[in-house]
Design a protein around this motif. Structure first.
Motif, PDB file in Angstrom:
ATOM      1  N   CYS A 127       0.825  -1.199   0.000  1.00 45.51           N
ATOM      2  CA  CYS A 127       0.000   0.000   0.000  1.00 45.51           C
ATOM      3  C   CYS A 127       0.867   1.260   0.000  1.00 45.51           C
ATOM      4  O   CYS A 127       1.994   1.260   0.512  1.00 45.51           O
ATOM      5  N   ASP A 128       0.313   2.331  -0.535  1.00 45.49           N
ATOM      6  CA  ASP A 128       1.064   3.537  -0.901  1.00 45.49           C
ATOM      7  C   ASP A 128       2.154   3.949   0.074  1.00 45.49           C
ATOM      8  O   ASP A 128       3.315   4.116  -0.292  1.00 45.49           O
ATOM      9  N   GLY A 275       4.319   8.135 -13.653  1.00 47.89           N
ATOM     10  CA  GLY A 275       4.115   7.818 -12.248  1.00 47.89           C
ATOM     11  C   GLY A 275       3.438   8.924 -11.461  1.00 47.89           C
ATOM     12  O   GLY A 275       3.319  10.070 -11.899  1.00 47.89           O
ATOM     13  N   SER A 276       3.037   8.581 -10.276  1.00 48.59           N
ATOM     14  CA  SER A 276       2.284   9.465  -9.396  1.00 48.59           C
ATOM     15  C   SER A 276       3.113  10.663  -8.940  1.00 48.59           C
ATOM     16  O   SER A 276       4.314  10.554  -8.696  1.00 48.59           O
ATOM     17  N   THR A 277       2.435  11.805  -8.786  1.00 49.37           N
ATOM     18  CA  THR A 277       3.087  12.977  -8.194  1.00 49.37           C
ATOM     19  C   THR A 277       3.505  12.696  -6.749  1.00 49.37           C
ATOM     20  O   THR A 277       4.385  13.377  -6.217  1.00 49.37           O
ATOM     21  N   ASN A 278       2.904  11.705  -6.114  1.00 44.74           N
ATOM     22  CA  ASN A 278       3.303  11.358  -4.755  1.00 44.74           C
ATOM     23  C   ASN A 278       4.745  10.876  -4.687  1.00 44.74           C
ATOM     24  O   ASN A 278       5.378  10.953  -3.631  1.00 44.74           O
ATOM     25  N   ALA A 279       5.272  10.384  -5.809  1.00 48.64           N
ATOM     26  CA  ALA A 279       6.673   9.958  -5.824  1.00 48.64           C
ATOM     27  C   ALA A 279       7.599  11.119  -5.483  1.00 48.64           C
ATOM     28  O   ALA A 279       8.673  10.913  -4.910  1.00 48.64           O
ATOM     29  N   VAL A 280       7.195  12.331  -5.835  1.00 45.10           N
ATOM     30  CA  VAL A 280       8.036  13.501  -5.547  1.00 45.10           C
ATOM     31  C   VAL A 280       8.267  13.618  -4.054  1.00 45.10           C
ATOM     32  O   VAL A 280       9.405  13.682  -3.575  1.00 45.10           O
ATOM     33  N   ILE A 281       7.196  13.623  -3.304  1.00 44.33           N
ATOM     34  CA  ILE A 281       7.300  13.864  -1.869  1.00 44.33           C
ATOM     35  C   ILE A 281       7.970  12.691  -1.148  1.00 44.33           C
ATOM     36  O   ILE A 281       8.719  12.868  -0.185  1.00 44.33           O
ATOM     37  N   HIS A 282       7.756  11.477  -1.656  1.00 45.11           N
ATOM     38  CA  HIS A 282       8.360  10.307  -1.014  1.00 45.11           C
ATOM     39  C   HIS A 282       9.854  10.183  -1.328  1.00 45.11           C
ATOM     40  O   HIS A 282      10.652   9.878  -0.445  1.00 45.11           O
ATOM     41  N   VAL A 472      -8.464  23.741 -14.603  1.00 43.03           N
ATOM     42  CA  VAL A 472      -7.255  23.964 -13.813  1.00 43.03           C
ATOM     43  C   VAL A 472      -7.641  24.015 -12.342  1.00 43.03           C
ATOM     44  O   VAL A 472      -8.560  24.728 -11.946  1.00 43.03           O
ATOM     45  N   ARG A 473      -6.921  23.237 -11.542  1.00 48.58           N
ATOM     46  CA  ARG A 473      -7.150  23.177 -10.099  1.00 48.58           C
ATOM     47  C   ARG A 473      -5.820  23.355  -9.388  1.00 48.58           C
ATOM     48  O   ARG A 473      -4.812  22.763  -9.791  1.00 48.58           O
ATOM     49  N   ILE A 474      -5.798  24.150  -8.338  1.00 49.17           N
ATOM     50  CA  ILE A 474      -4.566  24.463  -7.609  1.00 49.17           C
ATOM     51  C   ILE A 474      -4.820  24.294  -6.120  1.00 49.17           C
ATOM     52  O   ILE A 474      -5.834  24.767  -5.588  1.00 49.17           O
ATOM     53  N   SER A 475      -3.895  23.632  -5.433  1.00 48.16           N
ATOM     54  CA  SER A 475      -4.004  23.487  -3.980  1.00 48.16           C
ATOM     55  C   SER A 475      -2.647  23.153  -3.396  1.00 48.16           C
ATOM     56  O   SER A 475      -1.670  22.922  -4.115  1.00 48.16           O
ATOM     57  N   ASP A 476      -2.599  23.102  -2.060  1.00 47.03           N
ATOM     58  CA  ASP A 476      -1.408  22.635  -1.360  1.00 47.03           C
ATOM     59  C   ASP A 476      -1.564  21.175  -0.937  1.00 47.03           C
ATOM     60  O   ASP A 476      -0.777  20.655  -0.152  1.00 47.03           O
ATOM     61  N   ALA A 477      -2.575  20.514  -1.489  1.00 51.11           N
ATOM     62  CA  ALA A 477      -2.850  19.114  -1.192  1.00 51.11           C
ATOM     63  C   ALA A 477      -2.051  18.204  -2.118  1.00 51.11           C
ATOM     64  O   ALA A 477      -1.288  18.646  -2.978  1.00 51.11           O
ATOM     65  N   ARG A 478      -2.286  16.899  -1.934  1.00 49.06           N
ATOM     66  CA  ARG A 478      -1.771  15.894  -2.861  1.00 49.06           C
ATOM     67  C   ARG A 478      -2.925  15.395  -3.736  1.00 49.06           C
ATOM     68  O   ARG A 478      -4.068  15.780  -3.554  1.00 49.06           O
ATOM     69  N   MET A 479      -2.590  14.522  -4.685  1.00 48.37           N
ATOM     70  CA  MET A 479      -3.589  13.895  -5.536  1.00 48.37           C
ATOM     71  C   MET A 479      -3.287  12.410  -5.599  1.00 48.37           C
ATOM     72  O   MET A 479      -2.121  12.014  -5.666  1.00 48.37           O
ATOM     73  N   SER A 480      -4.301  11.592  -5.575  1.00 47.13           N
ATOM     74  CA  SER A 480      -4.101  10.157  -5.734  1.00 47.13           C
ATOM     75  C   SER A 480      -3.366   9.880  -7.038  1.00 47.13           C
ATOM     76  O   SER A 480      -3.621  10.513  -8.068  1.00 47.13           O
ATOM     77  N   GLY A 481      -2.467   8.924  -6.993  1.00 48.41           N
ATOM     78  CA  GLY A 481      -1.761   8.538  -8.211  1.00 48.41           C
ATOM     79  C   GLY A 481      -2.673   7.944  -9.260  1.00 48.41           C
ATOM     80  O   GLY A 481      -2.317   7.861 -10.435  1.00 48.41           O
ATOM     81  N   THR A 482      -3.873   7.531  -8.851  1.00 47.50           N
ATOM     82  CA  THR A 482      -4.831   6.973  -9.803  1.00 47.50           C
ATOM     83  C   THR A 482      -5.665   8.051 -10.479  1.00 47.50           C
ATOM     84  O   THR A 482      -6.446   7.762 -11.375  1.00 47.50           O
ATOM     85  N   ALA A 483      -5.503   9.303 -10.042  1.00 47.17           N
ATOM     86  CA  ALA A 483      -6.339  10.394 -10.543  1.00 47.17           C
ATOM     87  C   ALA A 483      -5.705  11.063 -11.765  1.00 47.17           C
ATOM     88  O   ALA A 483      -4.563  10.794 -12.136  1.00 47.17           O
ATOM     89  N   TYR A 484      -6.448  11.973 -12.370  1.00 48.25           N
ATOM     90  CA  TYR A 484      -6.007  12.627 -13.595  1.00 48.25           C
ATOM     91  C   TYR A 484      -6.541  14.045 -13.621  1.00 48.25           C
ATOM     92  O   TYR A 484      -7.384  14.436 -12.815  1.00 48.25           O
TER      93      TYR A 484
END
Length: 579
Positions: A127-128, A275-282, A472-484
């Motif tokens: 899991c992630d 790959g997921s944008t989450n890879a950046v933070i990890h 266009v959507r902007i936030s300081d959140a993350r996005m699921s790697g399954t999202a688009y």
């Protein structure tokens, strides 16, 4: 060049188990109540199998079975396996978000290794957050360690359509809001999304992080894509068990493998697989644990010109099952090597170089792993945007975005937090159209808290009913790697610490220029300065427990959102005996 340690030699576990002193008999004698014969404590490698199995982590629900295969491999190679349950941060169970507990899990894993008689570790993950948290913890102790993942689920199917876990959840949810799918049909589709054990079958965060572990050299070649229920996944687990014993004998450690070159290989691989944008933070956090100077600029520098050649959801049309049949990640790594953008001599847990591992593999399906000239996008790396709205950077995944929106200027529609968004988004009176820029605040590491995967804000029904599927959507959140979607994430500094995102107002014009890496709030500098000076925090602060520790010490997304007292620090792997 890595130099193997001499063997035989006295191992760390002998501080607990070797000799005849009272303290040793205390440690060893209690272990014998499990029926272990005396000769198992003779100095052979003791291997901790750090297992993130949990009934509440469905992606990892089959890891107990895989652990037995790991044990078999360790026994075969002359080691002594010890299975150890560790913190399992489930992506779809933990609230407020699993990301809040990644650092806690890493800290718990670090101390589980440091405080117990292990000579090496198998990191059994899926899991992630389990993959980065265990790698972070193991890297901090720096004992020989190797990753084996649980593998992805089999393909989902619904009414003849290939269904990707997560990706179709977002798609079908939007279809319900647009009146294109009934709630009953949505519930029928639910049963088709998760049809076997394993992690997400798209190139979501779990599959991405499995790929990152392999690209870093921390897993055996071919590990990332084998389906969770495929017999070859069990064989991979057993081979991993065999290999860790030799790694201990050689003293091959994470710091030998996780070099700057290895991280650059991983960044380029992430671009190639979409790959997921989450890879950046990890990866930023993992690099920090081994003292590697990795920054957002490295992501833009290394990934900018790498084409996305893996045709998988959410960027493409296939799923992890087809990726495995096509040849998996070794084919991608070979392509990068042939293009001259892979550090071929990077060391892997096999003891061989990355290039030696992949140079002879074959691509069995060029519609799944595409030729470069047919890439989904020619510039597939994670884009790092900067400007007065994101002085420390924000990220965007171009392979999942709409090309026509990559240069855009629009009116801000602001949501102060996720609750404000949920309260307003379905209101037909909301003043919004498809040209606007959706802005959500207070969803970063401190603000949510924990930085949840809410950045891919669903569009308002009034826009969806026009047939519009992206804004266009902007936030300081993350996005699921399954999202688009055309979604700007990790905006730093975050709103909860007074970053410029905090002072965006409804009606402000925002300019995004992805080709030129620019994200700009179009108001006078003096006005921006006035707003920032007047800003006051408006989120609740925890007063106790881990939530308080997290709030006090978590860093920004631009550096990996690790706890500030853990970054870049490796301590002694052997503590004092208290008995």
């Amino acid at each position: 060049m890595f130099k193997k340690a001499e063997w035989p030699r006295k191992l760390r576990s002998q501080e607990w188990y070797g000799g005849t002193s009272r303290d040793v008999i205390y440690h060893r004698g209690w272990m014998k109540n499990q029926g272990y014969p005396h000769d198992l404590f003779d100095g052979r490698p003791v291997i901790g199998i750090l297992n993130t199995w949990s009934d509440m982590t469905p992606c990892n629900g089959h890891l107990r079975e895989l652990a037995e295969k790991v044990k078999a491999g360790i026994w075969e190679a002359g080691g002594f396996p010890m299975e150890v349950p560790v913190f399992s941060a489930s992506e779809n169970t933990f609230r407020p978000t699993a990301m809040m507990y990644r650092n806690l899990a890493a800290l718990a894993v670090e101390e589980a290794i440091r405080g117990q008689p292990m000579d090496g570790c198998v990191l059994l993950v899926g899991c992630d957050k389990t993959t980065p948290s265990l790698i972070m913890g193991a890297a901090s102790v720096d004992l020989p360690s190797i990753v084996v993942t649980g593998g992805p689920m089999l393909n989902g199917y619904f009414r003849g359509e290939r269904v990707g876990s997560g990706t179709h959840l977002w798609k079908f949810s939007e279809m319900v809001k647009a009146g294109e799918m009934t709630q009953a049909e949505f519930l029928e589709a639910e049963a088709s999304m998760s049809r076997s054990s394993g992690t997400c079958n798209t190139m979501g965060t779990a599959s991405t992080m499995a790929s990152m572990a392999e690209a870093l050299g921390m897993a055996l070649s071919g590990n990332a894509a084998i389906p969770g229920v495929d017999s070859r996944r069990k064989a991979m687990a057993q081979l991993t068990g065999r290999r860790i014993v030799q790694m201990v004998k050689d003293d091959l450690k994470p710091s030998d493998i996780m070099t700057k070159q290895a991280f650059e290989n991983a960044i380029r691989t992430n671009a190639a697989i979409g790959g997921s944008t989450n890879a950046v933070i990890h990866l930023l956090a993992m690099a920090g644990r081994v003292g590697i100077d990795l920054t957002l600029d490295d992501w833009d520098r290394c990934g900018r010109d790498v084409p996305t050649i893996v045709n998988l959801m959410p960027s493409g049309k296939y799923l992890m099952e087809e990726f495995f049949y096509a040849g998996g990640l070794p084919v991608v790594l070979k392509r990068l090597g042939e293009a001259g953008i892979l550090h071929r001599d990077a060391l892997t847990v096999s003891g061989e170089t990355m290039w030696d591992e992949v140079k002879d593999v074959v691509n069995w399906n060029e519609d799944v792993i595409l030729p470069a000239e047919k890439a989904l996008t020619q510039s597939g790396g994670i884009v790092v945007l900067r400007g007065n709205l994101a002085p420390k950077g924000a990220v965007l995944k171009p392979s999942a975005a709409s090309p026509h929106l990559l240069t855009h200027r629009g009116r801000a529609v602001v949501f102060e937090d996720i609750d404000d968004y949920k309260a307003k988004i379905n209101d037909d009176n909301l003043d919004i159209d498809e040209t606007c820029v959706m802005v959500m605040k207070n969803c970063g590491p401190k603000g949510y808290p924990g930085m949840a995967e809410v950045g891919n804000m669903g569009l308002p029904p009034k826009v969806l009913k026009k047939g519009i599927t992206d804004m266009v959507r902007i936030s300081d959140a993350r996005m699921s790697g399954t999202a688009y979607g055309t979604v700007v994430l990790h905006t730093s500094p975050e709103a909860a610490v007074g970053g410029p995102l905090a002072v965006v107002q409804n009606g402000d014009m925002i300019e995004m220029d992805v080709p030129n890496r620019r994200l700009h709030l179009d108001i006078p500098e003096a006005e921006l300065a006035r707003r920032l000076a007047a800003w006051q925090p408006n989120h609740d602060l925890p007063t106790s427990g881990y939530a308080w520790l997290h709030q006090q010490h978590v860093q920004g997304a631009d550096t990996g959102a690790d706890l500030d007292f853990l970054k870049g620090c490796r301590g002694s792997a052997v503590g004092k005996d208290s008995h």
